[in-house]
Each structure stands twice: as C-alpha cells, then as structure tokens.
Design an enzyme around this catalytic site. Structure first.
Site, PDB file in Angstrom:
ATOM      1  N   TYR A   1       0.838  -1.205   0.000  1.00 33.51           N
ATOM      2  CA  TYR A   1       0.000   0.000   0.000  1.00 33.51           C
ATOM      3  C   TYR A   1       0.875   1.257   0.000  1.00 33.51           C
ATOM      4  CZ  TYR A   1      -3.283   3.542   1.630  1.00 33.51           C
ATOM      5  OH  TYR A   1      -4.020   4.691   1.749  1.00 33.51           O
TER       6      TYR A   1
ATOM      7  N   GLU B   1     -11.039   5.807   5.394  1.00 38.28           N
ATOM      8  CA  GLU B   1     -10.472   6.564   6.530  1.00 38.28           C
ATOM      9  C   GLU B   1     -11.518   6.718   7.639  1.00 38.28           C
ATOM     10  OE1 GLU B   1      -7.433   7.198   7.021  1.00 38.28           O
ATOM     11  OE2 GLU B   1      -6.557   7.007   5.037  1.00 38.28           O
TER      12      GLU B   1
ATOM     13  N   TRP C   1      -4.946   0.532  10.301  1.00 34.03           N
ATOM     14  CA  TRP C   1      -5.081   0.594   8.844  1.00 34.03           C
ATOM     15  C   TRP C   1      -4.928  -0.797   8.226  1.00 34.03           C
ATOM     16  CZ3 TRP C   1      -7.520   3.492   5.711  1.00 34.03           C
ATOM     17  CH2 TRP C   1      -7.276   3.415   4.336  1.00 34.03           C
TER      18      TRP C   1
END
Ligand SMILES: [Zn+2]
Length: 183
Positions: free
Chosen positions: A16, A38, A46
């Site tokens: 990522y 988010e 995350w």
C-alpha cells in the site's frame, strides 16, 4: 531503499505504501473510497481496513457514489450482515449520507480546489498542534458541505492518502517520486 517507517509493519502495508499512499488521486470513486475507508479506520488499525478492502469494494458497489446514494434500509442490513467489512452501522449510514452529499457537491473540487489541484509538501516535521491548526478550515469546509464523520484526524489522513499532502518521510524513496504521478 529507505521507506516511511510504518510501511514495514507487514506486507500489505508495504505494498500500500509503495503503490498507493500519497499518489495524487482525482477520480471521484477513488476519492470516495479513500474518504470512506479513513472514516471506517477511525479507532482501528489501517492493516485491518486493508485486509477488508475487497469486501468493502464489493459491498459499496466499487465506491460508485451514485449507486451508494440510493442504498436503502435493506442495503444497510445486507452490509451489517457481512463479516467481511467493519460492521459499524453509524459509519455505514454516514457513508450513504456522504454519497448523497457527493451527488450535490463535487468531492474532487472540495478536496483539490483549495490547493489549486497541486500536491503540497507534508507537515512531516510539524507537531500535532500545527496539524490541528492547518486542517481546521478544511474540516469546516467539508462539514459545511454536509460530509459526515470528518474530524481533523480523519480528514488529514484522507488528504495524505489521496495525495493532496505528500507526507512521505523526506528520506523515503516515494517522497520525490509521487509528485509526478496522478491517478
Ligand atoms: Zn514513504
């Protein structure tokens, strides 16, 4: 090769970081995906969000704003029954509401216009109070447009992920690389 330190947490984070994070994105579906993820990330890691991203894409119609804006109670129930995503009803409802907002307001402009559609260098070395001060007017703009669940932390993370702000560490190989990229 030097990378932002957080990228070394695990393989998914590394990919990522190396491919997506901070690359300027100006497509509505991509911006809406980043905003939504988010929002769901708040309070979680995350990595968790990344592992669930495919399920999110499937459940949220590949982040097609027009389709999500028409989600009804049955759709919300369907999502609440899918263990593949983060089953937070308030966040799911907020996402549908946000899709409706994006039918009225251009998310691409809301995101990029204040920055003249140009990536700015990050606040990497600044402290949390500076970031809070910096992000305030943008939080206000998003909230006045009607966007839900965008506090300072979420909005700043969104700006980083969609590449409004280049917050790669200065010695990270992506710092100088991503300026020239646009998706
Ligand atoms: Zn980096």
């Amino acid at each position: 090769m030097k990378r932002c330190e957080w990228a070394n947490d695990n393989a998914e984070m590394l990919v990522y970081h190396d491919k997506e994070w901070g690359v300027p994105k100006q497509q509505l579906s991509k911006l809406f995906e980043c905003l939504t993820l988010e929002i769901f990330q708040a309070g979680l890691s995350w990595s968790t969000v990344l592992r669930k991203r495919d399920a999110f894409r499937k459940d949220f119609a590949d982040f097609d704003v027009a389709k999500i804006s028409r989600f009804n109670d049955a759709d919300i129930e369907r999502l609440m029954n899918d263990e593949g995503i983060i089953r937070n009803k308030a966040k799911i409802i907020a996402t549908v509401e946000n899709a409706k907002v994006c039918m009225e307001h251009d998310l691409v402009r809301l995101t990029w216009e204040p920055f003249n559609f140009t990536q700015m260098d990050g606040l990497n070395d600044n402290n949390k109070d500076d970031i809070k001060e910096f992000i305030k007017p943008y939080v206000k703009a998003f909230k006045s447009a009607g966007v839900k669940r965008v506090g300072p932390t979420t909005l700043y993370s969104y700006f980083q992920s969609v590449g409004v702000i280049n917050d790669h560490e200065l010695d990270c190989f992506r710092h100088s690389e991503i300026n020239s990229l646009v998706e």
